[in-house]
Scaffold this motif. Sequence first.
Motif, short mmCIF file in Angstrom:
data_model
loop_
_atom_site.label_atom_id
_atom_site.label_comp_id
_atom_site.label_asym_id
_atom_site.label_seq_id
_atom_site.Cartn_x
_atom_site.Cartn_y
_atom_site.Cartn_z
N ALA A 1 0.84 -1.21 0.00
CA ALA A 1 0.00 0.00 0.00
C ALA A 1 0.86 1.26 0.00
N ILE A 2 1.95 1.22 -0.77
CA ILE A 2 2.85 2.38 -0.84
C ILE A 2 2.63 3.08 -2.18
N HIS A 3 2.37 4.37 -2.11
CA HIS A 3 1.98 5.11 -3.32
C HIS A 3 2.99 6.22 -3.65
N SER B 1 3.23 -12.39 -6.77
CA SER B 1 3.49 -11.26 -5.89
C SER B 1 2.70 -11.45 -4.60
N ARG B 2 3.38 -11.37 -3.47
CA ARG B 2 2.73 -11.58 -2.17
C ARG B 2 2.96 -10.35 -1.31
N LEU B 3 2.09 -9.36 -1.48
CA LEU B 3 2.22 -8.09 -0.78
C LEU B 3 1.03 -7.88 0.15
N ILE B 4 1.30 -7.47 1.36
CA ILE B 4 0.27 -7.17 2.35
C ILE B 4 0.13 -5.66 2.43
N PRO B 5 -1.12 -5.12 2.31
CA PRO B 5 -1.32 -3.67 2.28
C PRO B 5 -1.29 -3.01 3.66
N TRP C 1 2.30 3.53 9.10
CA TRP C 1 2.65 2.53 10.11
C TRP C 1 4.07 2.02 9.86
N LEU C 2 4.37 1.75 8.60
CA LEU C 2 5.72 1.29 8.26
C LEU C 2 6.77 2.34 8.61
N GLU C 3 6.46 3.58 8.29
CA GLU C 3 7.41 4.66 8.58
C GLU C 3 7.67 4.77 10.07
N MET C 4 6.62 4.71 10.85
CA MET C 4 6.77 4.80 12.30
C MET C 4 7.61 3.64 12.83
#
Length: 309
Positions: A192-194, A248-252, A257-260
């Motif tokens: 979920a990275i845009h 492709s196995r990506l979890i959104p 949250w990732l940044e923190m």
Amino acid sequence: MVTGATGFVGKALCNYLRQHGYYVTAVGRADNVQARVLDYQVISIDYQTDWSGILDNVGVVIHLAARVHVMEEQLANPLGAYRETNVDGTLNLARQAAQAGVRRFIFVSSIKVNGEQTLPGKPFVADDMPVPEDAYGISKFEAEQGLMALAKETGMEVVIIRPPLVYGPGVKGNFASMMKLVKSGIPLPLGAIHNQRSLVAIDNLVNLIVTCIDHPAAANQVFLVSDGEDLSTSDLLRRLAKAAGVSSRLIPVPAHWLEMGLNMCGKRLIAQRLLGSLQVDISKTRELLGGGPPVSVDEGLKRCFSLKG
């Protein structure tokens, strides 16, 4: 003459040049395991390096050798270490090249001269005011400034190329780690990275360098280079998976949250690269030199998984 001839870009460039009829003097470190492919070996590149015999009959120097960027720099004075090779070493070589009658000096710099991040829809352009933030970027910018001053003083033409992340067969570092993770099938929390990031396939970078060898419009110019298509981290992983022939196995997981989490773990630079944007505008490169990147993103990613390199 190509310096850094046993590096990732250097090997690809020397192979291309030799296959297309250029006479190449390849220069690299004597302690490199690939040193047997070299015409000349140097232990270090600094203000004392003597290039006199190596530059005989050289018309164009392509300077790739550098003290490369390190993600987690440990030196107490990293800027001094970068300057020794990237500034003093570069300008010493360029001065001797001008004295030897070299007509053009092509310097492969870095997009880090422009800065570390871009705002959405605001890509770096070649003639932006540089804002380097780390020691590596500062050293590359100082080398660029010195080269342009030398060009005015001596008449030797200078071409500066600032690539973003370069990928292709044999790539190492973070991109290679990403390839391994994709092939492993491990689920990744990066769906979920845009953001938007510019990359350049090694074939596209080599194509631009070769174009700059004798293109009259390249003299004393700065060029940005990319594949001409920007990708989010999520899209890059999906297309890497497709190129590798795996699912492709990506979890959104939300990007904030990732940044923190990464910042709490002391991984600010990794967070910046995974989540931030860095786009470049190559319109000047297209307009002055003609054409565009010959290799598409998908083809470039597919070649990463080839057996060569």
